[in-house]
Enzyme design. Structure first.
Site, PDB file in Angstrom:
ATOM      1  N   GLU A 221       0.809  -1.236   0.000  1.00 30.94           N
ATOM      2  CA  GLU A 221       0.000   0.000   0.000  1.00 30.94           C
ATOM      3  C   GLU A 221       0.833   1.273   0.000  1.00 30.94           C
ATOM      4  O   GLU A 221       0.586   2.164   0.802  1.00 30.94           O
ATOM      5  CB  GLU A 221      -0.950  -0.012   1.199  1.00 30.94           C
ATOM      6  CG  GLU A 221      -1.859  -1.221   1.221  1.00 30.94           C
ATOM      7  CD  GLU A 221      -2.827  -1.226   2.406  1.00 30.94           C
ATOM      8  OE1 GLU A 221      -2.720  -0.359   3.270  1.00 30.94           O
ATOM      9  OE2 GLU A 221      -3.691  -2.118   2.434  1.00 30.94           O
ATOM     10  N   ASP A 276      -1.031  -4.077  -3.243  1.00 28.88           N
ATOM     11  CA  ASP A 276      -1.859  -2.881  -3.002  1.00 28.88           C
ATOM     12  C   ASP A 276      -3.342  -3.204  -3.202  1.00 28.88           C
ATOM     13  O   ASP A 276      -3.692  -4.277  -3.693  1.00 28.88           O
ATOM     14  CB  ASP A 276      -1.423  -1.720  -3.900  1.00 28.88           C
ATOM     15  CG  ASP A 276      -1.492  -0.376  -3.171  1.00 28.88           C
ATOM     16  OD1 ASP A 276      -2.484  -0.143  -2.455  1.00 28.88           O
ATOM     17  OD2 ASP A 276      -0.557   0.429  -3.311  1.00 28.88           O
ATOM     18  N   GLU A 352      -5.311 -11.233  -1.234  1.00 27.00           N
ATOM     19  CA  GLU A 352      -6.120 -11.112   0.000  1.00 27.00           C
ATOM     20  C   GLU A 352      -7.613 -11.171  -0.335  1.00 27.00           C
ATOM     21  O   GLU A 352      -8.405 -10.339   0.114  1.00 27.00           O
ATOM     22  CB  GLU A 352      -5.799  -9.781   0.714  1.00 27.00           C
ATOM     23  CG  GLU A 352      -4.322  -9.587   1.027  1.00 27.00           C
ATOM     24  CD  GLU A 352      -4.021  -8.300   1.781  1.00 27.00           C
ATOM     25  OE1 GLU A 352      -4.935  -7.741   2.414  1.00 27.00           O
ATOM     26  OE2 GLU A 352      -2.873  -7.852   1.726  1.00 27.00           O
TER      27      GLU A 352
HETATM   28  C1  GLA Z   1      -4.646  -4.967   4.359  1.00 26.20           C
HETATM   29  C2  GLA Z   1      -3.316  -5.610   4.689  1.00 26.20           C
HETATM   30  C3  GLA Z   1      -3.474  -6.953   5.349  1.00 26.20           C
HETATM   31  C4  GLA Z   1      -4.543  -6.934   6.417  1.00 26.20           C
HETATM   32  C5  GLA Z   1      -5.838  -6.426   5.835  1.00 26.20           C
HETATM   33  C6  GLA Z   1      -6.929  -6.372   6.858  1.00 26.20           C
HETATM   34  O1  GLA Z   1      -5.197  -5.424   3.213  1.00 26.20           O
HETATM   35  O2  GLA Z   1      -2.489  -5.773   3.559  1.00 26.20           O
HETATM   36  O3  GLA Z   1      -2.252  -7.329   5.925  1.00 26.20           O
HETATM   37  O4  GLA Z   1      -4.134  -6.140   7.482  1.00 26.20           O
HETATM   38  O5  GLA Z   1      -5.610  -5.126   5.358  1.00 26.20           O
HETATM   39  O6  GLA Z   1      -7.043  -7.534   7.577  1.00 26.20           O
END
Ligand code: GLA
Length: 449
Positions: A221, A276, A352
């Protein structure tokens, strides 16, 4: 005489080993799933009519559907996996939930996924809480679990504006004031201090896990919709402190420094990625990522791929998302040109994945009872998405899809942006697999042909 003594010593040693009992090596991937399953479409259709808990022996292992396509991963926190071996002596015949909910989660993690991410405990604030102090116990456990379950490991994450040690940013590492106060008082770390601290940490971390963790989200990010994050956006001090060292007009040199340090410590084979969010739909951010990486690669900084976090919503526009992956995937041309020895090594990973269900008329609701209809709508979106990801896997662009959790109970989307009962993942709160599980498997089967 010497010979006899040697033989007797060897014999004694062998007997000692046998009587102590070597630890039994358990093949979790085999032990936790019925090996007579066929992973055919007919089988999927018939099993999807039945109810399974996520760790049930008779439930097919999700990763098996993806064999030959890409890795399928999951994020967990170490507390979910303490005593992971408890997951084994259970419910082989899938007669019902004979094991606790916690053990269902453990079993689910061990059986379904072949790539793991530690959700919190590999982050820099956890691992380097004070100068000279390293806290790698959970990360060591993570490596142990990865080996036990024969899973690849992704290291997440090193340089971020959140979950990083505050002391890195202070002139005096023992200063107890807030970063905002340090900034006002002129007591922030110098550029050299911050570079030295992050480089020392990266070297320590990458050297320790070099043989076990082969993929890293080196930076997380670093961009917002307009470019590199600034203090005014969200308190990120990286850019402000380290700045534009090479004078090219971009204050993102800390990103290059982190990648170079990771390459130096991790070696040429290490997969070093940048991760990101919002690139799934925000063209301006996708373009900013493209431009930054192109510029850095042309300077010789080898960045092996981009992670799309993919915290998406059930109304996600999959075609827009596809277009943005295409844009980032086209960086492979720049990569191949800049690093011909590593041609073909640039990749995109879905890092994610989860799905917010609170959209449209119910966007502001908190405690909502999800219906089968909602679950079916979610399953359709998961199918559409995974089908799109696998188009890229077929072209060798995407090599991993990682879910951010196993089940709806254990998901950050229940507390962020506010307390509510979301339903983001493939199993419900009772660890029963949802239609989304079967939809994901069905998308994979489609691509296996
Ligand atoms: C972001 C981060 C993760 C995690 C999520 C929320 O996406 O990259 O490591 O903290 O937020 O769980």
């Amino acid at each position: 005489m010497k010979k006899i003594i040697a033989i007797l010593t060897a014999l004694a040693l062998t007997l000692t080993l046998v009587s102590c009992g070597e630890p039994e090596i358990i093949d979790y991937k085999t032990e936790l799933t019925d090996q007579s399953l066929t992973y055919s479409e007919e089988e999927l259709e018939s099993l999807s009519q039945q109810e399974f808990h996520i760790g049930d022996y008779g439930l097919p292992a999700l990763y098996k559907y993806f064999e030959g396509l890409c890795s399928v991963g999951v994020a967990f926190t170490s507390n979910q996996m303490y005593d992971y071996d408890l997951a084994l002596p259970y419910d082989k015949k899938a007669e019902g939930p004979k094991i606790t909910v916690g053990d269902q989660v453990k079993a689910g993690i061990l059986k379904h996924y072949n790539m793991y991410v530690l959700g919190n405990e590999l982050k820099s604030d956890h691992c380097n809480p004070a100068e000279g102090v390293y806290n790698f116990d959970d990360a060591d456990k993570f490596v142990e679990i990865g080996k036990a379950a024969n899973a690849q490991l992704r290291g997440h994450t090193i340089v971020w504006h959140s979950q990083v040690p505050q002391w890195w940013f202070k002139a005096d590492p023992n200063d107890q004031s807030t970063l905002a106060d340090c900034r006002t008082n002129g007591t922030l770390a110098s550029s050299d201090q911050l570079i030295e601290r992050v480089t020392t940490y990266i070297t320590e971390l990458m050297t320790r896990y070099k043989d076990d963790i082969k993929i890293w989200d080196v930076c997380n990010e670093v961009l917002n919709g307009n470019g590199i994050r600034q203090y005014s956006d969200d308190g990120s001090l990286w850019s402000e402190i380290i700045g534009d060292l090479d004078g090219n007009g971009y204050a993102d040199d800390y990103v290059e420094i982190a990648f170079n340090a990771a390459r130096e410590a991790g070696g040429e084979d290490m997969v070093l990625m940048i991760n990101d969010f919002n690139m799934e739909w925000q063209d301006s951010k996708t373009n900013a990522m493209y431009d930054m990486l192109e510029r850095m690669m042309r300077k010789g900084v080898r960045i092996d791929g981009v992670g799309f976090q993919s915290h998406i919503s059930v109304d996600n526009n999959v075609e827009l998302y596809r277009r943005n992956i295409e844009k980032i995937a086209s960086l492979s041309e720049v990569y191949d040109e800049c690093f011909p020895e590593y041609k073909g090594n640039f990749r995109v990973e879905i890092t994610e994945l989860d799905m917010n269900m609170f959209v449209g008329a119910i966007a502001d609701e908190g405690f909502y009872t999800w219906s089968m209809e909602d679950y079916e709508r979610q399953a359709d979106k998961y199918f559409e998405l995974v089908d799109m990801f696998l188009d890229f896997a077929d072209e060798g662009v995407i090599d991993a899809i990682v879910f951010w959790g196993t089940d709806d109970e254990n998901s950050w989307l229940n507390t962020t942006p506010k307390l509510r009962r979301n339903a983001a993942l493939l199993a419900d709160r009772d660890m029963i697999v949802k239609p989304a599980f079967w939809a994901v498997a069905r998308a994979a089967l489609k691509h296996r042909g």
